[in-house]
Enzyme design. Structure first.
Site, PDB file in Angstrom:
ATOM      1  N   GLY A 159      -3.954  -4.033  -1.557  1.00  0.00           N
ATOM      2  CA  GLY A 159      -4.790  -3.015  -0.922  1.00  0.00           C
ATOM      3  C   GLY A 159      -4.973  -1.764  -1.764  1.00  0.00           C
ATOM      4  O   GLY A 159      -5.895  -0.983  -1.524  1.00  0.00           O
ATOM      5  N   ASP A 201      -9.220  -9.760   9.051  1.00  0.00           N
ATOM      6  CA  ASP A 201      -8.716  -8.419   8.712  1.00  0.00           C
ATOM      7  C   ASP A 201      -9.713  -7.295   8.959  1.00  0.00           C
ATOM      8  O   ASP A 201      -9.321  -6.216   9.377  1.00  0.00           O
ATOM      9  CB  ASP A 201      -8.274  -8.397   7.240  1.00  0.00           C
ATOM     10  N   CYS A 227       0.792  -7.404  11.861  1.00  0.00           N
ATOM     11  CA  CYS A 227       1.071  -7.520  13.305  1.00  0.00           C
ATOM     12  C   CYS A 227       0.334  -8.688  13.938  1.00  0.00           C
ATOM     13  O   CYS A 227       0.200  -8.753  15.158  1.00  0.00           O
ATOM     14  CB  CYS A 227       0.726  -6.221  14.011  1.00  0.00           C
ATOM     15  N   GLY A 228      -0.180  -9.620  13.142  1.00  0.00           N
ATOM     16  CA  GLY A 228      -0.639 -10.873  13.729  1.00  0.00           C
ATOM     17  C   GLY A 228      -2.127 -11.158  13.736  1.00  0.00           C
ATOM     18  O   GLY A 228      -2.559 -12.070  14.441  1.00  0.00           O
ATOM     19  N   HIS A 250     -10.449  -2.384  11.507  1.00  0.00           N
ATOM     20  CA  HIS A 250      -9.350  -3.238  11.027  1.00  0.00           C
ATOM     21  C   HIS A 250      -9.148  -4.358  12.053  1.00  0.00           C
ATOM     22  O   HIS A 250      -8.151  -4.373  12.783  1.00  0.00           O
ATOM     23  CB  HIS A 250      -8.089  -2.376  10.885  1.00  0.00           C
ATOM     24  N   ARG A 292       0.840  -1.192   0.000  1.00  0.00           N
ATOM     25  CA  ARG A 292       0.000   0.000   0.000  1.00  0.00           C
ATOM     26  C   ARG A 292       0.881   1.251   0.000  1.00  0.00           C
ATOM     27  O   ARG A 292       1.984   1.242   0.518  1.00  0.00           O
ATOM     28  CB  ARG A 292      -0.907   0.023   1.233  1.00  0.00           C
ATOM     29  N   ARG A 313       3.043  -3.887  17.746  1.00  0.00           N
ATOM     30  CA  ARG A 313       4.432  -4.297  17.964  1.00  0.00           C
ATOM     31  C   ARG A 313       5.114  -3.251  18.798  1.00  0.00           C
ATOM     32  O   ARG A 313       5.411  -2.163  18.314  1.00  0.00           O
ATOM     33  CB  ARG A 313       5.180  -4.373  16.630  1.00  0.00           C
ATOM     34  N   GLY A 331       0.136 -19.871  18.800  1.00  0.00           N
ATOM     35  CA  GLY A 331      -0.868 -20.652  19.516  1.00  0.00           C
ATOM     36  C   GLY A 331      -0.917 -20.344  21.005  1.00  0.00           C
ATOM     37  O   GLY A 331      -1.982 -20.371  21.638  1.00  0.00           O
ATOM     38  N   ASN A 376      -0.778 -17.666  22.386  1.00  0.00           N
ATOM     39  CA  ASN A 376      -1.559 -16.457  22.696  1.00  0.00           C
ATOM     40  C   ASN A 376      -2.932 -16.791  23.267  1.00  0.00           C
ATOM     41  O   ASN A 376      -3.572 -15.948  23.905  1.00  0.00           O
ATOM     42  CB  ASN A 376      -1.703 -15.584  21.440  1.00  0.00           C
ATOM     43  N   ASN A 403      -2.779 -14.628  12.031  1.00  0.00           N
ATOM     44  CA  ASN A 403      -2.246 -15.683  12.902  1.00  0.00           C
ATOM     45  C   ASN A 403      -3.118 -15.906  14.134  1.00  0.00           C
ATOM     46  O   ASN A 403      -3.385 -17.043  14.507  1.00  0.00           O
ATOM     47  CB  ASN A 403      -0.814 -15.340  13.310  1.00  0.00           C
ATOM     48  N   SER A 439      -1.251  -3.482  10.337  1.00  0.00           N
ATOM     49  CA  SER A 439      -0.904  -4.379   9.243  1.00  0.00           C
ATOM     50  C   SER A 439       0.329  -5.208   9.585  1.00  0.00           C
ATOM     51  O   SER A 439       1.311  -4.680  10.119  1.00  0.00           O
ATOM     52  CB  SER A 439      -0.635  -3.550   7.988  1.00  0.00           C
ATOM     53  N   ARG A 478       2.084 -12.187  -0.460  1.00  0.00           N
ATOM     54  CA  ARG A 478       0.778 -12.563   0.102  1.00  0.00           C
ATOM     55  C   ARG A 478       0.179 -13.768  -0.597  1.00  0.00           C
ATOM     56  O   ARG A 478       0.541 -14.107  -1.723  1.00  0.00           O
ATOM     57  CB  ARG A 478      -0.196 -11.379  -0.066  1.00  0.00           C
ATOM     58  N   LYS A 495      -9.566  -2.425   1.690  1.00  0.00           N
ATOM     59  CA  LYS A 495      -9.278  -1.260   2.541  1.00  0.00           C
ATOM     60  C   LYS A 495     -10.076  -0.030   2.104  1.00  0.00           C
ATOM     61  O   LYS A 495     -10.556   0.730   2.938  1.00  0.00           O
ATOM     62  CB  LYS A 495      -7.786  -0.939   2.508  1.00  0.00           C
ATOM     63  N   TYR A 517      -1.276  -3.593  -7.044  1.00  0.00           N
ATOM     64  CA  TYR A 517      -1.010  -4.370  -5.833  1.00  0.00           C
ATOM     65  C   TYR A 517      -2.158  -4.343  -4.809  1.00  0.00           C
ATOM     66  O   TYR A 517      -2.615  -3.255  -4.413  1.00  0.00           O
ATOM     67  CB  TYR A 517       0.266  -3.872  -5.120  1.00  0.00           C
TER      68      TYR A 517
HETATM   69  P1  GTP Z   1      -2.405  -7.617   7.504  1.00  0.00           P
HETATM   70  O1  GTP Z   1      -2.949  -8.659   6.574  1.00  0.00           O
HETATM   71  O2  GTP Z   1      -1.295  -6.821   6.892  1.00  0.00           O
HETATM   72  O3  GTP Z   1      -3.457  -6.715   8.069  1.00  0.00           O
HETATM   73  O4  GTP Z   1      -1.637  -8.374   8.688  1.00  0.00           O
HETATM   74  P2  GTP Z   1      -2.033  -9.307   9.935  1.00  0.00           P
HETATM   75  O5  GTP Z   1      -2.299  -8.459  11.126  1.00  0.00           O
HETATM   76  O6  GTP Z   1      -3.076 -10.298   9.555  1.00  0.00           O
HETATM   77  O7  GTP Z   1      -0.642 -10.032  10.221  1.00  0.00           O
HETATM   78  P3  GTP Z   1      -0.225 -11.580  10.175  1.00  0.00           P
HETATM   79  O8  GTP Z   1      -1.059 -12.433  11.084  1.00  0.00           O
HETATM   80  O9  GTP Z   1      -0.157 -11.989   8.761  1.00  0.00           O
HETATM   81  O10 GTP Z   1       1.243 -11.542  10.793  1.00  0.00           O
HETATM   82  C1  GTP Z   1       2.289 -10.816  10.246  1.00  0.00           C
HETATM   83  C2  GTP Z   1       3.609 -11.296  10.747  1.00  0.00           C
HETATM   84  O11 GTP Z   1       3.655 -11.309  12.178  1.00  0.00           O
HETATM   85  C3  GTP Z   1       3.940 -12.711  10.281  1.00  0.00           C
HETATM   86  O12 GTP Z   1       5.247 -12.735   9.762  1.00  0.00           O
HETATM   87  C4  GTP Z   1       3.827 -13.537  11.528  1.00  0.00           C
HETATM   88  O13 GTP Z   1       4.695 -14.631  11.517  1.00  0.00           O
HETATM   89  C5  GTP Z   1       4.136 -12.551  12.659  1.00  0.00           C
HETATM   90  N1  GTP Z   1       3.386 -12.912  13.899  1.00  0.00           N
HETATM   91  C6  GTP Z   1       2.064 -13.153  13.994  1.00  0.00           C
HETATM   92  N2  GTP Z   1       1.701 -13.498  15.261  1.00  0.00           N
HETATM   93  C7  GTP Z   1       2.840 -13.463  15.989  1.00  0.00           C
HETATM   94  C8  GTP Z   1       3.124 -13.716  17.381  1.00  0.00           C
HETATM   95  O14 GTP Z   1       2.265 -14.050  18.192  1.00  0.00           O
HETATM   96  N3  GTP Z   1       4.427 -13.560  17.772  1.00  0.00           N
HETATM   97  C9  GTP Z   1       5.408 -13.196  16.894  1.00  0.00           C
HETATM   98  N4  GTP Z   1       6.642 -13.073  17.357  1.00  0.00           N
HETATM   99  N5  GTP Z   1       5.171 -12.959  15.575  1.00  0.00           N
HETATM  100  C10 GTP Z   1       3.916 -13.081  15.133  1.00  0.00           C
HETATM  101  C1  SPV Z   2      -2.886  -4.446   5.302  1.00  0.00           C
HETATM  102  O1  SPV Z   2      -1.899  -3.815   4.851  1.00  0.00           O
HETATM  103  O2  SPV Z   2      -3.388  -4.170   6.411  1.00  0.00           O
HETATM  104  C2  SPV Z   2      -3.443  -5.582   4.545  1.00  0.00           C
HETATM  105  C3  SPV Z   2      -2.908  -5.851   3.200  1.00  0.00           C
HETATM  106  O3  SPV Z   2      -4.328  -6.247   5.038  1.00  0.00           O
HETATM  107  S1  SPV Z   2      -3.566  -4.805   1.962  1.00  0.00           S
HETATM  108  O4  SPV Z   2      -4.806  -5.394   1.472  1.00  0.00           O
HETATM  109  O5  SPV Z   2      -2.565  -4.703   0.888  1.00  0.00           O
HETATM  110  O6  SPV Z   2      -3.849  -3.505   2.524  1.00  0.00           O
HETATM  111 MN    MN Z   3      -4.945  -5.473   7.076  1.00  0.00          MN
END
Ligand code: GTP
Ligand code: SPV
Ligand code: MN
Length: 594
Positions: free
Chosen positions: A199, A277, A250-251, A226, A69, A408, A502, A504, A254, A248, A377, A206, A197
């Site tokens: 977003g 998301d 930040c997990g 978000h 983005r 973070r 996990g 968490n 996951n 974005s 992605r 978004k 690309y």
């Molecule tokens: P967007 O799609 O951009 O909005 O991101 P998101 O918030 O869904 O992030 P995502 O879950 O894809 O995590 C992004 C990165 O953070 C990855 O590289 C993960 O491996 C890392 N990550 C996620 N959860 C954790 C956690 O609990 N601890 C650590 N150390 N890293 C994490």
């Molecule tokens: C973000 O950046 O928070 C995303 C990926 O979820 S994008 O759709 O490119 O904005």
């Molecule tokens: Mn996002």
């Protein structure tokens, strides 16, 4: 496909501007999607991957200058500048239409314009909102087919109404100096040009479901956030729902797909994904806050996804997936990314499409040396997710027990804390800060304030957005409790202290126990902290009670420095920051100094 005169005259106008050779309506059929995939492969826009190992999966590379983005090229075009606010870039709507019209004019000559009627939310449901995206990119069409609900039924549901979001996208020359992602909230219009690309171009995501929807949500009394949405199932079968806003990369994906640690799995705990998301939240008839995920798929970060961190995501993208900017393993025609496993391919192309030497990988220059781009992605279908919630398709949404903010922070924020009440919780969201990631163009790892993880996504003045949160709080009879988490505290060597992923769940269970009034907490200057012994660490190897104490500790010096930074940030947002939040800020400062 439709007789809707608003739709037809708008398309005519946009076609006259962009001058495509052909116009194709996207009907949502498999046959049409398959034909488009074949066409994209014939032109090199996509590569068909190994169909035995990765059925119906494809690889796409965006231009090297177009991998995330672009927040500095993103604009909110309201008639009054102050309605967009100082956190957003603003352009006068007329000036913006004029500037961009020049870029669009004739940009689809020799190309095809695809018309994508799509729905955010379940077609025909009370909370669904419709959009039509015009684009000259097959990649966009194929991604939208996964990420949203597309097809003729959307046009049927729209009928002869003009209540839809008009989205125009043209790749043009992918010239980053002429790239614009612009929103006209007063006209229900989104224009995007010179990008291909994620977003920037999947305009339902978004642009619509956050920026335009947040603007509509304020007018209509709901939230577009978000946020992920997940359900925690207890051994007795009861499920409680949490929504969580992290910036974005930040997990969110996951956390939304987490697999409980073995200790909990054996007892019968499960986690179900509703969304990863975006959440749209409304007040239900019973006075609780209900959340729906308006999307239909996941546009997830590839690097770091592996069979330990997120096996559910890995399973989800084993079929029917489009990979963007990952590493291409030429030996078996599959994909790879950093953090997938310890076996980087020896015969591979990197995210730029160049021969890649895994031995040259250097952590200090990820973009330059990695196989996959750090913001590469996967676009995968929600219905392929093994832990998809049975409520995913429930138009009423799920009742939210807790709202969780997080980001973070290497030092300041503790593993978890609870706000005192809705007003304080709104304050906690408003002061969120996080290290920047590769999800947006620009520096990575710089701490910046990112209120509610919505800094790049609020379609109006941030001060008004805070006021909307406070206002909603007064209208929700049984509001969720509000918490803040931080999985990213580091030790002196820069290693993450908390194991995350996990594990968490242990923190989520404390949060839900607080919502039930089932566990006590310690009053601290910043809110309520857990007693260290109430975070269950059974079965965790490297975490002791002392580790938890460290993770929950608050450094008053750091926090007071943060207070100063928050004052600057509020001043930057301007005079629409509600007085209640300044009261909370004063109280925080006083508590820290006491
Ligand atoms: P967007 O799609 O951009 O909005 O991101 P998101 O918030 O869904 O992030 P995502 O879950 O894809 O995590 C992004 C990165 O953070 C990855 O590289 C993960 O491996 C890392 N990550 C996620 N959860 C954790 C956690 O609990 N601890 C650590 N150390 N890293 C994490
Ligand atoms: C973000 O950046 O928070 C995303 C990926 O979820 S994008 O759709 O490119 O904005
Ligand atoms: Mn996002």
């Amino acid at each position: 496909m439709t007789k809707n005169k608003y739709v037809l005259s708008w398309i005519e106008e946009m076609a006259a501007l962009t001058q495509p050779d052909n116009i194709v309506w996207i009907d949502g059929s498999d046959a049409q999607a398959e034909a488009l995939r074949a066409e994209a492969c014939s032109t090199g826009e996509m590569t068909k991957l190994n169909q035995e190992l990765l059925p119906n999966c494809y690889l796409h590379r965006t231009a090297v200058n177009d991998v995330a983005r672009v927040e500095d090229r993103t604009f909110i075009c309201t008639s009054k500048k102050e309605d967009a606010g100082s956190v957003n870039n603003w352009m006068d709507p007329k000036e913006c239409y004029d500037t961009l019209s020049k870029l669009y004019r004739g940009s689809m000559k020799g190309r095809t314009m695809y018309i994508i009627p799509y729905s955010m939310g379940i077609v025909g449901s009370e909370f669904a909102k419709y959009g039509i995206e015009l684009t000259d990119s097959i990649y966009v069409v194929l991604n939208m087919l996964i990420m949203t609900r597309v097809g003729t039924d959307v046009l049927d549901a729209l009928g002869d109404s003009d209540n839809y979001i008009k989205c125009l996208h043209a790749k043009a020359d992918i010239d980053e100096s002429k790239r614009y992602i612009v929103h006209f909230p007063e006209d229900n219009t989104i224009w995007s040009v010179n990008s291909g690309y994620g977003g920037n171009v999947l305009l339902g995501k978004k642009c619509f479901a956050l920026r335009i929807a947040s603007y509509l949500g304020r007018k209509e009394g709901w939230f577009a956030e978000h946020m992920l949405i997940l359900g925690v199932e207890y051994p007795d079968g009861k499920v409680k729902y949490i929504s969580a806003a992290f910036p974005s990369a930040c997990g969110k994906t996951n956390l939304a797909m987490l697999i409980p640690p073995e200790f909990y799995r054996k007892k019968g705990y499960k986690v179900w994904t509703v969304g990863d998301d975006i959440a749209w939240l409304r007040i239900g008839a019973d006075g609780r806050l209900y959340a729906v995920n308006p999307e239909n798929g996941f546009f997830g970060v590839a690097p770091g996804t592996n069979d330990k961190s997120n096996p559910n995501a890995l399973e989800t993208c084993k079929s029917d997936t489009i990979f963007t900017n990952v590493c291409h393993n030429l030996d078996d025609n599959t994909v790879w990314w950093e953090g997938l496993d310890d076996n980087p391919p020896h015969n591979a192309l990197n995210w730029r499409g160049e021969p890649w030497d895994y031995k040259k990988y250097n952590k200090a220059d990820k973009v330059g040396t990695s196989g996959a781009h750090p913001n590469s992605r996967f676009t995968a279908k929600a219905t392929n997710c093994p832990c998809l919630s049975s409520e995913f398709d429930n138009p009423a949404g799920v009742p939210i027990s807790a709202i969780v903010f997080g980001g973070r922070r290497a030092k300041t924020a503790p593993l978890v804390y609870q706000s005192r009440d809705w007003q304080h919780g709104t304050f906690v969201g408003s002061i969120m800060a996080s290290e920047t990631t590769a999800a947006a163009a620009g520096a990575v790892g710089v701490v910046r304030r990112d209120p509610m993880a919505m800094r790049p996504f609020t379609g109006y003045n941030m001060g008004d957005y805070f006021a909307h949160w406070l206002e909603m709080g007064k209208r929700i009879p049984n509001p969720p409790m509000i918490f803040n988490v931080n999985w990213f505290r580091t030790d002196d060597e820069g290693n993450f202290i908390w194991p995350g992923f996990g594990e968490n769940l242990r923190v989520l269970l404390w949060i839900l126990a607080r919502c039930d009034g089932a566990v006590e907490a310690v009053k601290a200057p910043i809110g309520y902290l857990p007693k260290a012994e109430d975070i269950n660490i059974e079965g965790l190897e490297d975490v002791t009670l002392d580790t938890v104490r460290e993770l929950l500790s608050i450094d008053h010096e750091n926090w007071l420095a943060d207070v100063e930074n928050i004052k600057e940030f509020y001043a930057f947002i301007g005079d629409r920051v509600p007085a209640e939040l300044y009261e909370e800020l004063a109280l925080l400062e006083a508590n820290l100094k006491a």
